[in-house]
Design a protein around this motif. Structure first.
Motif, PDB file in Angstrom:
ATOM      1  N   ARG A 191     102.946  43.992 -37.146  1.00 28.74           N
ATOM      2  CA  ARG A 191     103.851  44.576 -38.128  1.00 28.74           C
ATOM      3  C   ARG A 191     103.258  44.395 -39.518  1.00 28.74           C
ATOM      4  O   ARG A 191     102.401  43.555 -39.724  1.00 28.74           O
ATOM      5  N   GLY A 192     103.750  45.178 -40.460  1.00 32.74           N
ATOM      6  CA  GLY A 192     103.293  45.043 -41.830  1.00 32.74           C
ATOM      7  C   GLY A 192     102.219  46.059 -42.198  1.00 32.74           C
ATOM      8  O   GLY A 192     101.323  46.361 -41.399  1.00 32.74           O
ATOM      9  N   PHE A 193     102.315  46.570 -43.408  1.00 27.12           N
ATOM     10  CA  PHE A 193     101.408  47.592 -43.899  1.00 27.12           C
ATOM     11  C   PHE A 193      99.957  47.115 -43.948  1.00 27.12           C
ATOM     12  O   PHE A 193      99.040  47.840 -43.555  1.00 27.12           O
ATOM     13  N   ARG A 194      99.744  45.887 -44.427  1.00 28.29           N
ATOM     14  CA  ARG A 194      98.366  45.429 -44.656  1.00 28.29           C
ATOM     15  C   ARG A 194      97.496  45.518 -43.410  1.00 28.29           C
ATOM     16  O   ARG A 194      96.430  46.131 -43.437  1.00 28.29           O
ATOM     17  N   ASN A 195      97.941  44.959 -42.298  1.00 27.28           N
ATOM     18  CA  ASN A 195      97.068  44.995 -41.128  1.00 27.28           C
ATOM     19  C   ASN A 195      97.064  46.351 -40.444  1.00 27.28           C
ATOM     20  O   ASN A 195      96.074  46.720 -39.817  1.00 27.28           O
ATOM     21  N   LYS A 196      98.139  47.116 -40.569  1.00 25.82           N
ATOM     22  CA  LYS A 196      98.095  48.473 -40.018  1.00 25.82           C
ATOM     23  C   LYS A 196      97.077  49.325 -40.752  1.00 25.82           C
ATOM     24  O   LYS A 196      96.476  50.234 -40.163  1.00 25.82           O
ATOM     25  N   LEU A 197      96.845  49.027 -42.044  1.00 25.45           N
ATOM     26  CA  LEU A 197      95.817  49.733 -42.787  1.00 25.45           C
ATOM     27  C   LEU A 197      94.451  49.093 -42.580  1.00 25.45           C
ATOM     28  O   LEU A 197      93.456  49.798 -42.379  1.00 25.45           O
ATOM     29  N   GLU A 198      94.380  47.759 -42.621  1.00 21.37           N
ATOM     30  CA  GLU A 198      93.087  47.102 -42.403  1.00 21.37           C
ATOM     31  C   GLU A 198      92.576  47.411 -41.008  1.00 21.37           C
ATOM     32  O   GLU A 198      91.378  47.643 -40.827  1.00 21.37           O
ATOM     33  N   GLY A 199      93.464  47.380 -40.007  1.00 21.77           N
ATOM     34  CA  GLY A 199      93.116  47.949 -38.726  1.00 21.77           C
ATOM     35  C   GLY A 199      92.663  47.030 -37.628  1.00 21.77           C
ATOM     36  O   GLY A 199      91.901  47.434 -36.748  1.00 21.77           O
ATOM     37  N   TRP A 200      93.148  45.789 -37.621  1.00 21.08           N
ATOM     38  CA  TRP A 200      92.869  44.907 -36.486  1.00 21.08           C
ATOM     39  C   TRP A 200      93.941  45.139 -35.440  1.00 21.08           C
ATOM     40  O   TRP A 200      95.101  44.782 -35.626  1.00 21.08           O
ATOM     41  N   GLY A 201      93.556  45.735 -34.311  1.00 19.49           N
ATOM     42  CA  GLY A 201      94.522  46.049 -33.268  1.00 19.49           C
ATOM     43  C   GLY A 201      94.366  45.154 -32.063  1.00 19.49           C
ATOM     44  O   GLY A 201      93.538  44.246 -32.025  1.00 19.49           O
TER      45      GLY A 201
END
Length: 288
Positions: free
Chosen positions: A179-189
């Motif tokens: 959850r959260g914008f930062r990791n959804k943009l940084e992209g660690w899935g």
């Protein structure tokens, strides 16, 4: 008065020449390699100990905002007309589109060793020898789209998935959060392989070569990519005006993240500036 960062596809021939010339001058002076070394030094994963600032942490966005500003200021000392353009990879999506032109960043690496042989940053020009690296390769490499194991660039839908999340970041403030914008943009899935790379991370993998890892600054496309990431942060800020950088306060002693992430009002190494001070750069630059 704020200056303008433009979409790289809209640059005039003269603007392209000036941007390239300024980068090459920084390289000749040795200044450019200092930026490469700084990024290597601050590329700390959440699997390591110590403070994380550049990646896998909430400060991913303000850290790179300041990093971009430092590079941009150096370029503007060379030529005050130059700003860092952004590459919108949701629109310019092929290995032959902008910015992969002979008058800008050059094209893909050759098949045998991924060495870039076209454009102003080709090793043969003598102007772009790699001196700061995590390997001993001296030439710039790329593998646009990954020929042996193809992947695509992120889409507008991928970006929207990040932008619509109203919360900036969540505990445990690392690469594992979903959850959260930062990791959804940084992209660690989650998962393995290409499905685990999203948005920012997926672009690094799509470019390949030097763009994979801590020494990614060796490819000038790094700056164009991160200017677009910075633009996306400004779009998120406009959409969710009531939400701000998190964490607001440092994780408490006893927490696994104590002294490992930077809170809103804490100094952001290697600078004496806080994420709070970097949330609004509108007085310095804006995006066309």
């Amino acid at each position: 008065m704020a200056y303008i960062r433009k979409d790289v596809s809209t640059l005039t021939a003269d603007e392209r020449r000036r941007f390239v010339r300024a980068l090459l001058k920084l390289k000749r002076r040795g200044e450019y390699d200092e930026f490469v070394r700084m990024h290597i030094d601050h590329y700390v994963s959440d699997g390591e100990g110590g403070l994380r600032t550049a990646h896998m942490a909430p400060s991913f966005l303000p850290w790179h905002r300041r990093f971009l500003l430092d590079l941009e200021n150096a370029l503007r000392r060379v030529d005050p007309s130059v700003t860092v353009p952004y590459w919108d990879w949701t629109r310019d999506r092929t290995a032959t589109s902008v910015p992969w032109t002979a008058d800008l960043l050059g094209g893909n690496g050759r098949r045998s060793d991924r060495q870039v042989t076209t454009g102003p940053f080709a090793y043969a020009t003598g102007n772009w020898t790699i001196r700061e690296n995590v390997t001993d390769v001296e030439f710039l490499t790329r593998d646009l789209g990954r020929a042996r194991d193809p992947i695509g660039l992120p889409t507008k839908a991928d970006v929207e998935r990040a932008l619509k999340d109203p919360v900036y970041d969540v505990p445990p403030w690392d690469s594992t959060v979903t959850r959260g914008f930062r990791n959804k943009l940084e992209g660690w899935g989650t998962g393995r392989g290409s499905t685990a790379w999203r948005n920012h991370n997926r672009v690094h993998r799509w470019v390949g070569g030097a763009m994979v890892g801590g020494a990614s600054v060796n490819d000038p496309v790094f700056w164009l990519h991160h200017a677009f990431i910075d633009l996306l942060w400004t779009r998120w800020q406009r959409r969710h005006r009531e939400h701000r950088y998190l964490p607001a306060r440092p994780p408490l002693p006893g927490s696994a993240q104590h002294d490992r992430v930077v809170a809103r009002y804490q100094p952001l190494p290697p600078w004496d500036v806080t994420p709070d001070q970097l949330e609004d750069a509108g007085r310095i630059y804006r995006y066309a």
